[in-house]
Design an enzyme around this catalytic site. Structure first.
Site, PDB file in Angstrom:
ATOM      1  N   GLU A  41     -58.647  59.433 -23.340  1.00  0.00           N
ATOM      2  CA  GLU A  41     -59.656  58.378 -23.320  1.00  0.00           C
ATOM      3  C   GLU A  41     -59.017  57.016 -23.618  1.00  0.00           C
ATOM      4  O   GLU A  41     -58.210  56.883 -24.547  1.00  0.00           O
ATOM      5  CB  GLU A  41     -60.715  58.701 -24.377  1.00  0.00           C
ATOM      6  CG  GLU A  41     -61.826  57.680 -24.517  1.00  0.00           C
ATOM      7  CD  GLU A  41     -62.805  58.030 -25.628  1.00  0.00           C
ATOM      8  OE1 GLU A  41     -63.902  57.446 -25.659  1.00  0.00           O
ATOM      9  OE2 GLU A  41     -62.464  58.893 -26.466  1.00  0.00           O
ATOM     10  N   LYS A 115     -68.773  56.991 -19.650  1.00  0.00           N
ATOM     11  CA  LYS A 115     -69.152  57.718 -20.864  1.00  0.00           C
ATOM     12  C   LYS A 115     -70.629  57.508 -21.153  1.00  0.00           C
ATOM     13  O   LYS A 115     -71.131  56.380 -21.115  1.00  0.00           O
ATOM     14  CB  LYS A 115     -68.298  57.248 -22.039  1.00  0.00           C
ATOM     15  CG  LYS A 115     -68.445  58.095 -23.297  1.00  0.00           C
ATOM     16  CD  LYS A 115     -67.420  57.670 -24.349  1.00  0.00           C
ATOM     17  CE  LYS A 115     -67.467  58.557 -25.579  1.00  0.00           C
ATOM     18  NZ  LYS A 115     -66.454  58.158 -26.581  1.00  0.00           N
ATOM     19  N   CYS A 151     -64.777  62.439 -24.095  1.00  0.00           N
ATOM     20  CA  CYS A 151     -64.826  62.682 -25.548  1.00  0.00           C
ATOM     21  C   CYS A 151     -66.199  63.136 -26.038  1.00  0.00           C
ATOM     22  O   CYS A 151     -66.567  64.292 -25.866  1.00  0.00           O
ATOM     23  CB  CYS A 151     -64.344  61.456 -26.304  1.00  0.00           C
ATOM     24  SG  CYS A 151     -63.727  61.859 -27.966  1.00  0.00           S
TER      25      CYS A 151
END
Length: 558
Positions: A41, A115, A151
């Site tokens: 990330e 994300k 994540c």
């Protein structure tokens, strides 16, 4: 399909260095005939970039670096790359930037997964910066479909966590798409890829593995997670990238606390030998990596440690030597009339065992001169806290003078127990650039010191065995002011990390509730010190610093 997990150690803002590292790993993966190379990330800009994300020039430079990396994939025989980056958000409303995973192939950005779940707890404040995704989609590399998550998007499985933090589970959403599109009928295995910058705390690698294994079993999918490694300020990233089979079995694993490239063929997965690492060894590695990266990424190579002959400074010096090499560590002893001859010899023996330079700077005369200057104002008062604190403040001044003269960072030596209850001197022993053991309770300091001595005696036996003392007045012991650490540390852990009440702690640990309340009062009264302390290397689930935020001016009634 051959997938390479590129576990790298980026530096925040070092676009040139990060790009070079990404391409080096990409070339290594290409030599092993990988079809896809996956990076952590925000690996292009480094994690966490914090308020740099507010700078348009920073975001623009990140996208320029992304295009430089994309250009590498233009050759027909090169693998696709999946990299984490920050990109501008072009919506009319909302935040200005996005946290994305970008698939690069043929010299172009061929797919972007934004994300969706933005953590805003502990050390995370991603909602401050990023615009969350409103939807997510599957993509493919060649003929193989893949589900990409970033994540936190993999950390909301309702079947694993007792309480979900978000109303949506991106993994569920992607797997529903997989099922609705009938992809299984085409004979492709389910593959879920997660790019992470997941900070370390004690026990987290195992929690992460169990969580990902639950996802793999539930969705009958291969799950691949590549995690950042290295230290950035007080955060340490352990790497520990992993691939799990649809039955939740570990079939590949990256190194702990070191860069690594792991190439796995989903058609011929081979079982990895699990890396066994107990809690003490895990914390030791985290502090070594965190110290090394903090010093080097800040542009330094040498450090100074004030050596008192006590166990805390001994452990910090041992960590510094492991991190930077003995030639880059200088130990400084600064005794007063209250320092025992044994402590001076213990400091000298430690330096010899570590192979570091040791300088002795007695401060008797300096302390006497301070007292002489203050005598007109201090006359007719008893020797007390003011005189005790003068001694570490003199030491702090000398250490900072040496730091300025020789370009070496000062490492503080206070532990978590001391920082919690304020048993430390502001502008004295708290002076320095990094609190190496500021997230390690005193009892854990002893365990780590025994770990240091596991092969030979490095920390002198006397240092391990003598009662702890600040040696700021005749016959002083820590227990003059504090409960024994065997009693104090469990109380602190329950209050500082788990936020239990005095009554809950007293019942849980079978101690007097009055004692617990007195410890709590010390913790709350010392917040002003902690907010002026050096950055703390985080190794527990709740460390002092950005992950634990309390006001200074309070009157606590709970």
């Amino acid at each position: 399909m051959k997938i390479a997990l590129a576990q790298i150690n980026p530096t925040v803002g070092d676009f040139t260095g990060n790009t070079k590292k990404i391409l080096e790993f990409a070339n290594r993966a290409a030599e092993q005939k990988a079809d896809l190379v996956v990076f952590p990330e925000l690996s292009v800009c480094g994690y966490p970039p914090a308020d740099f994300l507010e700078k348009k020039a920073f975001v623009a430079r990140a996208e320029e670096a992304l295009d430089e990396i994309a250009a590498w994939t233009s050759a027909s025989n090169r693998p696709a790359l999946l990299v984490g980056c920050v990109m501008a958000a072009n919506g009319a409303i909302g935040k200005r930037v996005r946290n994305v995973a970008v698939l690069l192939k043929g010299g172009k950005r061929v797919f972007v997964q934004q994300k969706m779940l933005l953590p805003f707890y502990d050390v995370f404040d991603e909602q401050r910066y990023f615009e969350p995704a409103t939807s997510q989609s599957l993509t493919s590399v060649g003929e193989q479909p893949i589900a990409i998550t970033v994540c936190e998007d993999a950390w909301n499985d309702k079947n694993f966590w007792p309480r979900q933090l978000y109303s949506v589970d991106p993994v569920d959403t992607l797997m529903q798409q997989w099922q609705s599109q009938g992809i299984e009928l085409a004979g492709h295995p389910r593959i879920i890829v997660n790019i992470s910058a997941s900070p370390f705390w004690q026990g987290k690698p195992l929690v992460r593995q169990k969580m990902l294994a639950a996802i793999a079993e539930r969705h009958k999918a291969y799950v691949l997670m590549v995690n950042q490694v290295g230290g950035n300020d007080g955060l340490v990233f352990d790497g520990s990238s992993i691939m799990l089979s649809p039955t939740g079995e570990v079939i590949a694993r990256g190194a702990c606390f070191a860069e690594d490239l792991v190439v796995v063929d989903t058609d011929k997965p081979s079982r990895a030998v699990p890396v066994a690492c107990d809690d003490t060894a895990e914390i030791w590695q985290a502090m070594v990596v965190g110290t090394r990266d903090y010093v080097r990424k800040c542009g330094f190579s040498k450090v100074l440690v004030g050596l008192s002959g006590g166990i805390d400074s001994a452990l910090v010096a041992a960590i510094a030597v492991e991190a930077l090499g003995a030639e880059n560590v200088i130990g400084v002893g600064m005794p007063t009339e209250f320092s025992s001859l044994g402590s001076i010899e213990d400091a000298r023996s430690l330096a010899k065992n570590l192979g570091i330079r040791f300088e002795l700077l007695p401060i008797h005369d300096v302390f006497a001169q301070f007292q002489k200057v203050l005598e007109p104002l201090f006359k007719e008062t008893a020797f007390g806290l003011a005189e005790e604190n003068l001694q570490p403040r003199i030491r702090g001044t000398l250490l900072m003078a040496l730091s300025n003269k020789f370009g070496a960072l000062v490492l503080t030596t206070g532990n978590k127990s001391e920082m919690a209850v304020g048993y430390c001197t502001l502008y004295g022993d708290m002076v320095g650039a990094l609190a190496v053991i500021g997230d390690v309770y005193k009892t854990r300091v002893y365990a780590l010191s025994r770990y240091v001595n596991r092969q030979r005696e490095i920390i002198p036996r006397n240092t391990l065995e003598k009662p702890p003392s600040a040696e700021l007045r005749p016959g002083q012991l820590d227990t003059d002011s504090l409960p024994p650490y065997e009693v104090l540390d469990p109380i602190l852990e329950a209050y500082v990390e788990r936020y239990l009440s005095a009554e809950q702690i007293a019942q849980e640990q079978n101690v007097d509730v009055t004692l617990v309340r007195s410890v709590q009062k010390l913790v709350e009264q010392s917040e002003y010190k902690r907010q002026q302390a050096a950055p703390v290397l985080k190794v527990t689930q709740k460390s002092f610093g950005t992950g634990r935020r309390f006001p200074i001016a309070v009157k606590v009634q709970v």
